[in-house]
Structure formats: structure tokens, C-alpha cells
Motif scaffolding. Sequence first.
Motif, mmCIF file in Angstrom:
data_model
loop_
_atom_site.group_PDB
_atom_site.id
_atom_site.type_symbol
_atom_site.label_atom_id
_atom_site.label_comp_id
_atom_site.label_asym_id
_atom_site.label_seq_id
_atom_site.Cartn_x
_atom_site.Cartn_y
_atom_site.Cartn_z
ATOM 1 N N LEU A 57 0.860 -1.044 -0.012
ATOM 2 C CA LEU A 57 0.023 0.030 0.013
ATOM 3 C C LEU A 57 0.825 1.224 -0.014
ATOM 4 N N GLN A 58 1.990 1.182 0.779
ATOM 5 C CA GLN A 58 2.839 2.376 0.730
ATOM 6 C C GLN A 58 3.325 2.639 -0.627
ATOM 7 N N ALA A 59 3.518 1.592 -1.565
ATOM 8 C CA ALA A 59 4.110 1.748 -2.884
ATOM 9 C C ALA A 59 3.085 2.369 -4.066
ATOM 10 N N ALA A 60 1.724 2.209 -3.395
ATOM 11 C CA ALA A 60 0.504 2.496 -4.276
ATOM 12 C C ALA A 60 0.371 4.271 -4.338
ATOM 13 N N ASP A 61 -0.544 4.493 -5.046
ATOM 14 C CA ASP A 61 -0.569 6.231 -5.242
ATOM 15 C C ASP A 61 -1.701 6.396 -4.246
ATOM 16 N N GLU A 62 -2.181 7.775 -4.272
ATOM 17 C CA GLU A 62 -3.213 8.292 -3.329
ATOM 18 C C GLU A 62 -4.487 7.430 -3.444
ATOM 19 N N ASP A 63 -4.671 6.949 -4.606
ATOM 20 C CA ASP A 63 -6.057 6.397 -4.731
ATOM 21 C C ASP A 63 -6.035 4.939 -4.068
ATOM 22 N N GLY A 64 -4.972 4.278 -3.798
ATOM 23 C CA GLY A 64 -4.897 2.903 -3.011
ATOM 24 C C GLY A 64 -4.720 1.772 -4.111
ATOM 25 N N ARG A 65 -5.206 0.600 -3.567
ATOM 26 C CA ARG A 65 -4.966 -0.326 -4.323
ATOM 27 C C ARG A 65 -6.317 -1.233 -4.209
ATOM 28 N N ARG A 66 -6.707 -2.080 -5.114
ATOM 29 C CA ARG A 66 -7.916 -2.955 -5.253
ATOM 30 C C ARG A 66 -7.361 -4.188 -4.395
ATOM 31 N N PHE A 67 -8.641 -4.978 -4.039
ATOM 32 C CA PHE A 67 -8.146 -6.253 -3.227
ATOM 33 C C PHE A 67 -7.244 -7.167 -4.232
ATOM 34 N N GLN A 121 -16.394 -1.769 -6.309
ATOM 35 C CA GLN A 121 -14.965 -1.693 -6.626
ATOM 36 C C GLN A 121 -14.494 -1.250 -4.965
ATOM 37 N N VAL A 122 -13.667 -1.861 -4.337
ATOM 38 C CA VAL A 122 -13.190 -1.632 -3.168
ATOM 39 C C VAL A 122 -11.699 -1.369 -3.326
ATOM 40 N N GLU A 123 -11.186 -0.057 -2.666
ATOM 41 C CA GLU A 123 -9.893 0.349 -2.658
ATOM 42 C C GLU A 123 -9.573 0.323 -1.192
ATOM 43 N N TYR A 124 -8.107 0.184 -1.143
ATOM 44 C CA TYR A 124 -7.618 0.200 0.331
ATOM 45 C C TYR A 124 -6.601 1.046 0.148
ATOM 46 N N ARG A 125 -6.405 2.106 1.185
ATOM 47 C CA ARG A 125 -5.059 2.954 1.296
ATOM 48 C C ARG A 125 -4.579 3.163 2.562
ATOM 49 N N LEU A 126 -3.405 3.566 2.940
ATOM 50 C CA LEU A 126 -2.785 3.695 4.183
ATOM 51 C C LEU A 126 -3.470 4.905 4.709
ATOM 52 N N THR A 127 -3.662 4.972 5.792
ATOM 53 C CA THR A 127 -4.135 6.494 6.614
ATOM 54 C C THR A 127 -2.765 6.824 6.948
ATOM 55 N N ASP A 128 -2.855 8.187 7.645
ATOM 56 C CA ASP A 128 -1.867 8.708 8.151
ATOM 57 C C ASP A 128 -1.007 7.939 9.261
ATOM 58 N N LEU A 129 -1.948 7.259 10.057
ATOM 59 C CA LEU A 129 -1.129 6.361 11.068
ATOM 60 C C LEU A 129 -0.541 5.064 10.281
ATOM 61 N N GLY A 130 -0.993 4.717 9.217
ATOM 62 C CA GLY A 130 -0.478 3.583 8.404
ATOM 63 C C GLY A 130 0.629 3.985 7.748
ATOM 64 N N ASN A 131 0.573 5.282 7.216
ATOM 65 C CA ASN A 131 1.870 5.777 6.558
ATOM 66 C C ASN A 131 3.137 5.802 7.707
ATOM 67 N N SER A 132 2.685 6.211 8.968
ATOM 68 C CA SER A 132 3.687 6.343 10.017
ATOM 69 C C SER A 132 4.282 4.977 10.181
ATOM 70 N N LEU A 133 3.376 3.994 10.071
ATOM 71 C CA LEU A 133 4.156 2.734 10.382
ATOM 72 C C LEU A 133 4.903 2.352 9.133
ATOM 73 N N ALA A 134 4.392 2.734 7.878
ATOM 74 C CA ALA A 134 5.363 2.253 6.952
ATOM 75 C C ALA A 134 6.930 2.673 7.040
ATOM 76 N N VAL A 135 7.168 3.816 7.834
ATOM 77 C CA VAL A 135 8.540 4.069 7.954
ATOM 78 C C VAL A 135 9.511 3.107 8.623
ATOM 79 N N PRO A 136 9.184 2.642 9.516
ATOM 80 C CA PRO A 136 9.783 1.463 10.345
ATOM 81 C C PRO A 136 9.755 0.075 9.470
ATOM 82 N N VAL A 137 8.396 -0.024 9.164
ATOM 83 C CA VAL A 137 8.259 -1.404 8.161
ATOM 84 C C VAL A 137 9.350 -1.273 7.045
ATOM 85 N N MET A 138 9.412 -0.208 6.230
ATOM 86 C CA MET A 138 10.425 -0.190 5.206
ATOM 87 C C MET A 138 11.997 -0.379 5.562
#
Length: 128
Positions: A35-45, A84-101
Motif C-alpha cells: 500500500l505504501q508503494a501505491a498512489d493516493e487512490d490506493g489499491r484494489r483487493f 469496487q473496493v480500494e484500500y489505502r494507508l491512513t496517516d497512522l498507516g503511513n507512519s507505520l510504513a517508515v519502520p516497516v520499510m
Amino acid sequence: MTANSHPHSEPGCRAVSEVLSRVGDKWTVLIVKSLQAADEDGRRFNDLKRDIGGISQQMLTRTLRSLERDGMVARTVHPTVPPQVEYRLTDLGNSLAVPVMALADWTFENMELIHANRSAYDELANAA
């Protein structure tokens, strides 16, 4: 901070363990990375499922629901047929992406050394 809310107290350790079990899960790491690699629109399942090799539909659904519940992933349903369902990281999810990456980068940088160490260890263990 009260004794009960301190991270080293028994209730604090349980709370930290609960969150770490979610964010440290291999599927969570791979979903956040995708999801971190996706654009702002997110990704489909199905895009997520294709991107994350080896994950079952049930496990992807379960992990996405947990991440959504924890506020790390936002789910958007578009009113189409079929929906159609799309998923994206929230601000909290983006903050998690930093240590995950950072952890993912560390893993790739050290993978060969880890495999070499495992082989050497196994050889010594088998020789004994």
C-alpha cells in the motif's frame, strides 16, 4: 504516567505485545509495503493479492480488516456494479510504513549474510 500505563508494567507489556503482534505480522508488513508503494487512490483487493505472493484471500481479508479496525488502512467502496473496493494507508498507516520499510530494507541488505550464518551453524550442529 501511572504504573498501569507504563510500557514495562504488566498491563503496558500486554498492550505493547498486542500491537506488536499486529504490526509485526508478516502479512501486515507485506500489505503495508504494498500500500505504501501505491498512489493516493490506493489499491484494489485483487491487486494486493497479486502483489503479495502466497497470501490467501481469507488471510488478506482478515489482515485488512484488522488494519482498518486499528485505523491504519482506509477502505473505500465505489458504487459500481460490481462494487469496487480500494484500500489505502491512513496517516497512522503511513507512519507505520517508515519502520516497516526500514526493516524490509535491512532484511534485503543482510539476507545473504543471514543465509551464510545459518548454513555455517547447521554444518557445525550436524557435525557434532
